[in-house]
Design an enzyme around this catalytic site. Structure first.
Site, mmCIF file in Angstrom:
data_model
loop_
_atom_site.group_PDB
_atom_site.id
_atom_site.type_symbol
_atom_site.label_atom_id
_atom_site.label_comp_id
_atom_site.label_asym_id
_atom_site.label_seq_id
_atom_site.Cartn_x
_atom_site.Cartn_y
_atom_site.Cartn_z
ATOM 1 N N ASP A 20 3.088 10.556 62.358
ATOM 2 C CA ASP A 20 1.949 9.870 62.987
ATOM 3 C C ASP A 20 0.749 10.822 63.088
ATOM 4 O O ASP A 20 -0.323 10.436 63.551
ATOM 5 C CB ASP A 20 2.328 9.257 64.343
ATOM 6 N N SER A 21 0.911 12.049 62.587
ATOM 7 C CA SER A 21 -0.225 12.954 62.367
ATOM 8 C C SER A 21 -1.220 12.276 61.421
ATOM 9 O O SER A 21 -2.380 12.672 61.323
ATOM 10 C CB SER A 21 0.237 14.292 61.782
ATOM 11 N N ASP A 59 7.839 8.053 60.981
ATOM 12 C CA ASP A 59 7.599 8.350 62.400
ATOM 13 C C ASP A 59 7.395 7.063 63.192
ATOM 14 O O ASP A 59 6.724 6.143 62.727
ATOM 15 C CB ASP A 59 6.318 9.199 62.516
ATOM 16 N N LYS A 96 11.850 8.936 63.003
ATOM 17 C CA LYS A 96 11.733 10.058 63.944
ATOM 18 C C LYS A 96 11.036 9.547 65.195
ATOM 19 O O LYS A 96 10.121 8.740 65.113
ATOM 20 C CB LYS A 96 10.914 11.205 63.331
ATOM 21 N N GLU A 120 9.857 10.918 69.431
ATOM 22 C CA GLU A 120 9.646 12.086 70.289
ATOM 23 C C GLU A 120 10.363 11.928 71.636
ATOM 24 O O GLU A 120 10.413 10.832 72.189
ATOM 25 C CB GLU A 120 8.139 12.278 70.532
ATOM 26 N N GLU A 170 8.908 21.619 67.848
ATOM 27 C CA GLU A 170 7.482 21.897 67.611
ATOM 28 C C GLU A 170 6.895 22.729 68.745
ATOM 29 O O GLU A 170 7.110 22.441 69.932
ATOM 30 C CB GLU A 170 6.705 20.568 67.491
HETATM 31 O O1 KIV Z 1 3.450 13.606 62.911
HETATM 32 C C1 KIV Z 1 3.847 14.643 62.353
HETATM 33 O O2 KIV Z 1 3.344 15.057 61.280
HETATM 34 C C2 KIV Z 1 4.910 15.387 62.990
HETATM 35 C C3 KIV Z 1 5.222 16.748 62.452
HETATM 36 C C4 KIV Z 1 4.166 17.682 62.891
HETATM 37 C C5 KIV Z 1 6.561 17.204 62.819
HETATM 38 O O3 KIV Z 1 5.496 14.913 63.907
#
Ligand code: KIV
Length: 280
Positions: free
Chosen positions: A46-47, A85, A115, A117, A184
């Protein structure tokens, strides 16, 4: 014939003491290059919100945004495991939402895993998603979706209680059934303790060398994103400058009439044109 990496690749790598490599990707052409380079996993993070959409953090990213980009990456990834994500508010609200949205990432996005958090606080959600046969990668430490609780993007686990909580969170995630955990923004000696405390591989970003694998945001390592420059990012090439120079060369050649010349143009028999315009 390329072999497709899976959650087993990650688990086996930890048993064999082999490092795991991951990069982020958000679109088809870059995902293809990354896949061909041989990483074991690609995270559609989600970056995306920051490096592709220009938000100041990841909180505005939606499920629709994620699925749109996960689909593109999945089409390119013939070898790497694609991890999608789960964006902010796609799993925090309820166990039902967590399973439903994880299912969309796999069903619509064709990701091989999701993924999310959090540690102990997402235990029930992780368990329910894994029970639905969807592999889950955990993510603890400096979790960007908690930026407002942290008061900024700050290294986590620097005092005894917080460090202990991170180790406990990792164990809780392992118990819930994750196949790996992103660590992280935590001190590298704490990452070592976490890595030695769980049987699933840890994937570090800003967590030092003792993790079982590493991940970087590709724009960061290639110098393609200049809004933030975290200490942990190593530059593996200044693609930003290379790309800017190419754009400048193009502008200058178009303005001066150098591009496009005959080499880049299509031809037609002059007799066709003569017939068209009746010899005008
Ligand atoms: O969103 C993302 O790119 C991430 C990585 C930094 C692990 O969660």
């Amino acid at each position: 014939m390329m072999t497709k990496n899976s959650v087993s690749t990650f688990i086996d790598a930890k048993h064999k003491n082999e490092k795991i490599t991951m990069l982020t990707a958000y679109d088809y052409s870059m995902a293809k290059l990354i896949d061909e380079s041989g990483v074991e996993g690609i995270l559609v993070g989600d970056s995306l919100g920051m490096v592709c959409l220009g938000y100041k953090d990841t909180l505005a990213v939606t499920m629709e945004d994620m699925i749109h980009h996960i689909k593109a990456v999945s089409r390119a990834a013939h070898s790497a495991l694609v991890v999608g994500d789960m964006p902010f508010m796609s799993y925090q609200t309820s166990v039902y939402d967590a399973v439903k949205n994880a299912g969309r990432i796999v069903q619509e996005g064709s990701a091989g895993a999701v993924k999310l958090e959090g540690g102990a606080s997402v235990y029930e959600k992780v368990k329910a998603i894994v029970n639905a046969q969807i592999p889950v990668m955990g993510h603890i430490g400096l979790t960007p979706q908690s930026v407002n609780m942290f008061g900024g993007f700050k290294v986590q686990g620097k005092d005894e209680i917080k460090a202990r909580n991170i180790v406990e969170d990792a164990k809780k995630l392992e118990d819930a059934g994750v196949f790996s955990i992103v660590l992280e923004g935590i001190p590298y000696k704490l990452a070592k303790i976490v890595t030695e405390s769980v049987s699933v591989p840890t994937i570090g970003i800003g967590a030092g060398k003792y993790c079982d694998g590493q991940i970087l945001v590709y724009q960061d390592m290639l110098g393609l994103f200049s809004d933030l420059k975290p200490k942990f990012v190593k530059s593996y090439g200044n693609a930003g400058e290379v790309v800017k120079k190419a754009f400048k060369d193009y502008i200058s050649e178009v303005k001066s009439g150098i591009f496009p010349d005959e080499k880049y143009s299509f031809k037609v028999d002059d007799r066709v044109l003569e017939k068209l315009y009746g010899g005008q």
